[in-house]
Design an enzyme around this catalytic site. Structure first.
Site, PDB file in Angstrom:
ATOM      1  N   GLY A 177       0.887  -1.205   0.081  1.00  0.00           N
ATOM      2  CA  GLY A 177       0.122   0.042   0.093  1.00  0.00           C
ATOM      3  C   GLY A 177       0.754   1.155   0.051  1.00  0.00           C
ATOM      4  N   VAL A 200      -2.057  -7.234  -3.835  1.00  0.00           N
ATOM      5  CA  VAL A 200      -1.925  -8.216  -3.126  1.00  0.00           C
ATOM      6  C   VAL A 200      -2.827  -9.158  -2.779  1.00  0.00           C
ATOM      7  CG1 VAL A 200      -1.194  -8.599  -0.900  1.00  0.00           C
ATOM      8  CG2 VAL A 200       0.284  -7.000  -2.193  1.00  0.00           C
ATOM      9  N   GLU A 221     -18.473  17.515   3.340  1.00  0.00           N
ATOM     10  CA  GLU A 221     -17.791  18.244   2.307  1.00  0.00           C
ATOM     11  C   GLU A 221     -18.244  17.953   0.942  1.00  0.00           C
ATOM     12  OE1 GLU A 221     -13.491  17.498   2.622  1.00  0.00           O
ATOM     13  OE2 GLU A 221     -13.419  18.357   4.592  1.00  0.00           O
TER      14      GLU A 221
HETATM   15  C1  LIG Z   1     -13.115  10.942   0.221  1.00  0.00           C
HETATM   16  C2  LIG Z   1     -12.220  11.101   1.557  1.00  0.00           C
HETATM   17  C3  LIG Z   1     -11.720  12.345   2.027  1.00  0.00           C
HETATM   18  C4  LIG Z   1     -10.629  12.278   3.164  1.00  0.00           C
HETATM   19  N1  LIG Z   1     -10.623  13.414   3.533  1.00  0.00           N
HETATM   20  C5  LIG Z   1      -9.219  13.390   4.702  1.00  0.00           C
HETATM   21  C6  LIG Z   1      -8.940  14.518   5.425  1.00  0.00           C
HETATM   22  O1  LIG Z   1      -9.347  15.588   4.883  1.00  0.00           O
HETATM   23  N2  LIG Z   1      -7.974  14.486   6.155  1.00  0.00           N
HETATM   24  C7  LIG Z   1      -7.556  13.125   6.771  1.00  0.00           C
HETATM   25  O2  LIG Z   1      -6.721  13.333   7.389  1.00  0.00           O
HETATM   26  N3  LIG Z   1      -8.019  12.292   6.171  1.00  0.00           N
HETATM   27  C8  LIG Z   1      -8.927  12.255   5.070  1.00  0.00           C
HETATM   28  N4  LIG Z   1      -9.227  11.026   4.665  1.00  0.00           N
HETATM   29  C9  LIG Z   1      -9.043   9.836   5.203  1.00  0.00           C
HETATM   30  C10 LIG Z   1      -7.394   9.148   4.761  1.00  0.00           C
HETATM   31  O3  LIG Z   1      -7.494   9.368   3.313  1.00  0.00           O
HETATM   32  C11 LIG Z   1      -7.133   7.994   5.230  1.00  0.00           C
HETATM   33  O4  LIG Z   1      -7.235   8.127   6.703  1.00  0.00           O
HETATM   34  C12 LIG Z   1      -5.838   7.543   4.783  1.00  0.00           C
HETATM   35  O5  LIG Z   1      -5.637   7.426   3.563  1.00  0.00           O
HETATM   36  C13 LIG Z   1      -5.413   6.263   5.535  1.00  0.00           C
HETATM   37  O6  LIG Z   1      -4.052   6.028   5.150  1.00  0.00           O
HETATM   38  P1  LIG Z   1      -3.624   4.605   4.607  1.00  0.00           P
HETATM   39  O7  LIG Z   1      -2.251   4.755   4.448  1.00  0.00           O
HETATM   40  O8  LIG Z   1      -4.066   3.752   5.628  1.00  0.00           O
HETATM   41  O9  LIG Z   1      -4.333   4.226   3.651  1.00  0.00           O
HETATM   42  P2  LIG Z   1      -4.546   4.756   2.075  1.00  0.00           P
HETATM   43  O10 LIG Z   1      -3.879   6.325   1.929  1.00  0.00           O
HETATM   44  O11 LIG Z   1      -6.001   4.533   1.762  1.00  0.00           O
HETATM   45  O12 LIG Z   1      -3.604   3.965   1.160  1.00  0.00           O
HETATM   46  C14 LIG Z   1      -3.898   2.359   0.841  1.00  0.00           C
HETATM   47  C15 LIG Z   1      -2.998   2.051  -0.420  1.00  0.00           C
HETATM   48  O13 LIG Z   1      -3.297   0.705  -0.360  1.00  0.00           O
HETATM   49  C16 LIG Z   1      -3.434   0.327  -1.587  1.00  0.00           C
HETATM   50  N5  LIG Z   1      -4.149  -1.170  -1.595  1.00  0.00           N
HETATM   51  C17 LIG Z   1      -5.254  -1.487  -0.796  1.00  0.00           C
HETATM   52  N6  LIG Z   1      -5.337  -2.661  -0.901  1.00  0.00           N
HETATM   53  C18 LIG Z   1      -4.393  -3.221  -1.672  1.00  0.00           C
HETATM   54  C19 LIG Z   1      -4.159  -4.460  -2.241  1.00  0.00           C
HETATM   55  N7  LIG Z   1      -4.693  -5.703  -1.962  1.00  0.00           N
HETATM   56  N8  LIG Z   1      -2.892  -4.798  -3.038  1.00  0.00           N
HETATM   57  C20 LIG Z   1      -2.188  -3.600  -3.469  1.00  0.00           C
HETATM   58  N9  LIG Z   1      -2.517  -2.235  -2.826  1.00  0.00           N
HETATM   59  C21 LIG Z   1      -3.632  -1.899  -2.183  1.00  0.00           C
HETATM   60  C22 LIG Z   1      -4.415   1.468  -2.009  1.00  0.00           C
HETATM   61  O14 LIG Z   1      -4.522   1.455  -3.591  1.00  0.00           O
HETATM   62  C23 LIG Z   1      -4.022   2.461  -1.698  1.00  0.00           C
HETATM   63  O15 LIG Z   1      -2.921   3.063  -2.377  1.00  0.00           O
HETATM   64  C24 LIG Z   1     -10.431  11.041   3.535  1.00  0.00           C
HETATM   65  C25 LIG Z   1     -10.456   9.718   3.019  1.00  0.00           C
HETATM   66  C26 LIG Z   1     -11.487   9.911   1.744  1.00  0.00           C
HETATM   67  C27 LIG Z   1     -11.844   8.489   1.190  1.00  0.00           C
END
Ligand SMILES: Cc1cc2nc3c(=O)[nH]c(=O)nc-3n(C[C@H](O)[C@H](O)[C@H](O)COP(=O)(O)OP(=O)(O)OC[C@H]3O[C@@H](n4cnc5c(N)ncnc54)[C@H](O)[C@@H]3O)c2cc1C
Length: 451
Positions: free
Chosen positions: A25, A93, A185
């Site tokens: 990810g 994955v 939003e």
């Molecule tokens: C519309 C929206 C608005 C948001 N606004 C805000 C905000 O204003 N402020 C804030 O702090 N947070 C915001 N968030 C929340 C924030 O996006 C998440 O909390 C944050 O992205 C979490 O980070 P992460 O690294 O856990 O996951 P993510 O950033 O979601 O990254 C996960 C990654 O894993 C990859 N992935 C998933 N499954 C697989 C797999 N099986 N194989 C390969 N790759 C995979 C995905 O493609 C992605 O790139 C928002 C979310 C959304 C949906």
């Protein structure tokens, strides 16, 4: 570092025998971890199903025609172009074997790891409601945003030519489910889109025909913010024409619209779901310990219990914070977790046996925008900002965190254009073979087509 101390050090990695860190990810958490491990004595394999890093907080702006998709996505290979030790691979994955220490990728051989960082984020949670899962549109990934934009614009096109009042009403009613930051939003951005576009360019549609209904199960909006900020958001949305229904749940959905818990039926061709998320996690059996919401329950150092070398960060996991509390599903805890885990891995590689202090999330504040000139921000020390300054704070923080100078410039340019000209030029309806079809084949007179 002792030679051969880690199981997969024997020259199969591109760096020639250094410990291998597989990061699954490349969102906020995974990317922060990979950046911290750049130019360190490890081979990093960064896997993501997409070849770009997505800046999710600006997805609404893509969905409402303010920004281009490329403004909020950055190619991962470009980020690590000059890195001697971080290699990106686009791969989905399909599973993780925590005992054998391997990652299974779809259509490729297993990838062994010495250290695993699971950072796969979250996805929509429909709480088992199949009708809503099938009929609603989500807003979690880039194709969702373009699909939603296509869909909403198609509704306007069809309504403009529709003579039947009931069909027009359904086409022009947009139901947003969930009054958290995403629902608030998106409702604000949609109201702005309608004000800018519908009243100017669709001569057969009157603004009073368009209904945006925001449905929230609890007594107020933005429950993660203070009561004051939640009430402010509701007032602004209502002033902008959004019909806010609190203490209401969407029970079922069908091709005609939605039914609420109080018995109200709302004819609508558009349901936008923002009422729940669940972890997006490919770990199979044996399953690590989990919270009730299925997030992986990691220890205070973000390690997966009973799985040597494995960490989980971001939306997919949380340590227990006491009273069943978890880390918020936001980008800052994911990024801080990514950097923390990278430092812990480097400690282990150096042979530093002292245990690192437990992960501590530093809350730098939360904010949300409700559209032009209106935002809410809760800052450390209890400081709260609303209105124009809340919006400006939100805008600059988000532009600042966008990756890439071109993206920042382009996003700022689009905002300035929109602000000064009241115009949304990114209004093309794209429904090619590459893009998912719009969720509903609106106006076709036949059944809605959902994907
Ligand atoms: C519309 C929206 C608005 C948001 N606004 C805000 C905000 O204003 N402020 C804030 O702090 N947070 C915001 N968030 C929340 C924030 O996006 C998440 O909390 C944050 O992205 C979490 O980070 P992460 O690294 O856990 O996951 P993510 O950033 O979601 O990254 C996960 C990654 O894993 C990859 N992935 C998933 N499954 C697989 C797999 N099986 N194989 C390969 N790759 C995979 C995905 O493609 C992605 O790139 C928002 C979310 C959304 C949906």
């Amino acid at each position: 570092m002792t030679e051969g101390k880690f199981p997969h050090q024997r020259g199969e990695s591109h760096g020639g025998g250094r410990p291998r860190v597989v990061i699954v990810g490349a969102g906020f958490g995974g990317l922060a971890c990979a950046r911290k491990l750049d130019r360190q004595p490890v081979d990093v394999v960064l896997l993501d199903q997409d070849n770009y890093h997505l800046f999710t907080p600006l997805l609404y702006q893509v969905a409402t025609g303010l920004l281009n998709p490329a403004d909020i996505a950055y190619p991962l290979r470009a980020i690590f172009r000059h890195s001697p030790n971080v290699r990106f691979r686009q791969a989905t994955v399909a599973g993780v074997n925590l005992m054998a220490r391997t990652v299974q990728v779809r259509g490729g051989p297993d990838i062994p790891y010495d250290f695993l960082v699971l950072a796969t984020g979250s996805t929509d949670n429909y709480f088992g409601n199949q009708s809503i899962a099938q009929l609603s549109l989500g807003l979690k990934v880039l194709p969702h945003a373009t699909r939603l934009r296509n869909h909403v614009l198609t509704c306007l096109e069809r309504a403009d030519a529709e003579a039947d009042p009931a069909a027009r009403q359904a086409l022009l009613t947009f139901v947003v489910v969930g009054g958290g930051p995403t629902g608030v939003e998106y409702s604000g951005a949609l109201a702005e889109l309608m004000q800018i576009v519908a009243s100017k360019d669709y001569h057969e549609i009157s603004r009073s025909e368009i209904r945006i209904i925001l449905v929230e199960g609890s007594a107020r909006l933005l429950t993660a913010f203070s009561e004051h900020l939640g009430r402010y958001a509701q007032r602004v949305l209502e002033r902008r024409g959004v019909d806010v229904r609190t203490n209401a749940l969407v029970k079922t959905a069908d091709q005609q619209g939605v039914a609420l818990s109080d018995g109200t039926v709302i004819p609508s061709r558009t349901i936008i779901w923002s009422a729940g998320v669940r972890p997006n996690d490919p770990v199979g059996e044996p399953s690590p310990p989990r919270f009730r919401d299925r997030r992986i329950r990691v220890d205070a150092r973000l390690r997966i219990a009973g799985a040597a070398g494995a960490y989980a960060i971001g939306d997919v996991a949380s340590p227990e914070l006491g009273d069943q509390r978890e880390l918020p599903m936001l980008s800052p805890p994911a990024m801080q977790g990514g950097r923390y885990v990278a430092a812990a891995i480097l400690d282990a590689i150096r042979g530093d046996t002292r245990e690192r202090a437990a992960f501590h999330y530093l809350d730098k504040g939360t904010m949300a925008t409700i559209g032009r000139n209106a935002g809410v921000a809760h800052l450390p020390g209890g400081l709260e900002i609303t209105g124009f300054f809340g919006w400006l704070t939100w805008l600059f923080v988000h532009i600042y965190y966008l990756i890439g100078f071109r993206n920042r410039l382009s996003a700022l340019g689009s905002w300035a254009w929109d602000y000064l000209r009241h115009d949304r030029p990114i209004r093309i309806i794209l429904a090619t073979g590459v893009e998912p079809e719009p969720a509903a084949s609106v106006g076709s007179g036949s059944a809605r087509k959902m994907d």
